[in-house]
Write an enzyme that holds these catalytic residues in place. Structure first.
Site, PDB file in Angstrom:
ATOM      1  N   LEU A   1      -9.001  -2.826   1.676  1.00 39.81           N
ATOM      2  CA  LEU A   1      -8.238  -1.589   1.816  1.00 39.81           C
ATOM      3  C   LEU A   1      -8.753  -0.643   0.744  1.00 39.81           C
ATOM      4  CD1 LEU A   1      -4.590  -2.969   2.240  1.00 39.81           C
ATOM      5  CD2 LEU A   1      -6.118  -2.157   4.040  1.00 39.81           C
ATOM      6  N   ASP A   2      -8.986   0.622   1.095  1.00 40.88           N
ATOM      7  CA  ASP A   2      -9.556   1.526   0.102  1.00 40.88           C
ATOM      8  C   ASP A   2      -8.543   1.861  -0.989  1.00 40.88           C
ATOM      9  OD1 ASP A   2      -8.062   3.912   0.803  1.00 40.88           O
ATOM     10  OD2 ASP A   2      -9.381   4.179   2.515  1.00 40.88           O
ATOM     11  N   LEU A   3      -9.018   2.528  -2.019  1.00 41.47           N
ATOM     12  CA  LEU A   3      -8.223   2.769  -3.225  1.00 41.47           C
ATOM     13  C   LEU A   3      -6.888   3.429  -2.916  1.00 41.47           C
ATOM     14  CD1 LEU A   3      -8.509   2.574  -6.394  1.00 41.47           C
ATOM     15  CD2 LEU A   3      -9.216   4.972  -6.312  1.00 41.47           C
TER      16      LEU A   3
END
Length: 236
Positions: A103-105
């Protein structure tokens, strides 16, 4: 008993099969002093297998955690920029756990971590088409045309996506909320799909992975999957 090296590395909890293949191709794995090749097999009880010059560890007891990843954490075991990483949230768990996908930041929600490389490989492989459902807040309204495009598949710079499922669409002021289910795992895929149909995402949360959901977990909390849940994942 001889097995493929990438499987042995995955079972040892060092990396997924895919990553292990990259290590082998890069010459980082040796068997009895000889640089290994893709597809090579070895017997961990008879052969000396080294990864980056270190002996292949014996497999750990399998662990699989479900984490509610908060915004602001990098989906990795370490970050060269010194940002917080998801494994910082695991407390006293000693197993070498690796994220299944990412999952991205700026995305929150359900993230699996495991030291079972075989399981991670199965869940990440496109042929198993594991469903991942996101709660999406997008700017503006979702037109019928944009919805049809998402449900038919969107052409991105790295190729067309598989069809997505759109449900529970509701308008809230200047934003629209919806649930979007995809069966792939490309980098920032949901954000890019929505941008491609003219609906930029302002908040993104993964709420389900296959049959698993967040339950009562709060951001930063995790729980261990039961043997029955792990068995169901392996049967997908």
């Amino acid at each position: 008993m001889k097995q493929r090296l990438q499987k042995l590395i995955a079972v040892a909890g060092l990396a997924s099969r895919r990553k292990a293949e990259e290590w082998i191709a890069a010459g980082r794995v040796t068997v009895n002093g000889t640089v290994a090749k893709i597809g090579e097999q070895a017997d961990p009880d008879r052969d000396r297998i080294l990864v980056d010059g270190r002996p292949l560890p014996r497999p750990e007891a399998p662990v699989c955690l479900l984490l509610y990843k908060p915004i602001g954490y990098v989906t990795s075991r370490r970050d060269p920029k010194g940002r917080p990483v998801v494994t910082d949230l695991l407390g006293k768990i000693n197993a070498r756990l690796y994220p299944v996908g990412r999952l991205d930041l700026n995305t929150e929600g359900l993230l699996l971590l495991t030291n079972d490389g075989d399981l991670a490989w199965r869940l990440s492989h496109p042929r198993h088409e594991v469903g991942k459902t996101y709660l999406v807040r997008m700017q503006g309204s979702l037109s019928d045309e944009s919805r049809r495009k998402l449900e038919a598949g969107v052409l991105l710079e790295d190729g067309p996506t598989a069809p997505a499922q759109v449900s529970n669409v509701r308008k809230a002021g200047s934003h629209t909320w919806l649930e979007l289910t995809i069966h792939e795992g490309r980098n920032r895929q949901v954000r890019r799909m929505c941008e491609a149909v003219g609906c930029p995402v302002s908040r993104l949360k993964r709420i389900r992975y296959a049959f698993l959901d967040l339950g009562t977990l709060r951001p930063g909390q995790c729980r261990q999957l039961s043997p029955a849940e792990v068995a169901r994942l392996k049967a997908l």
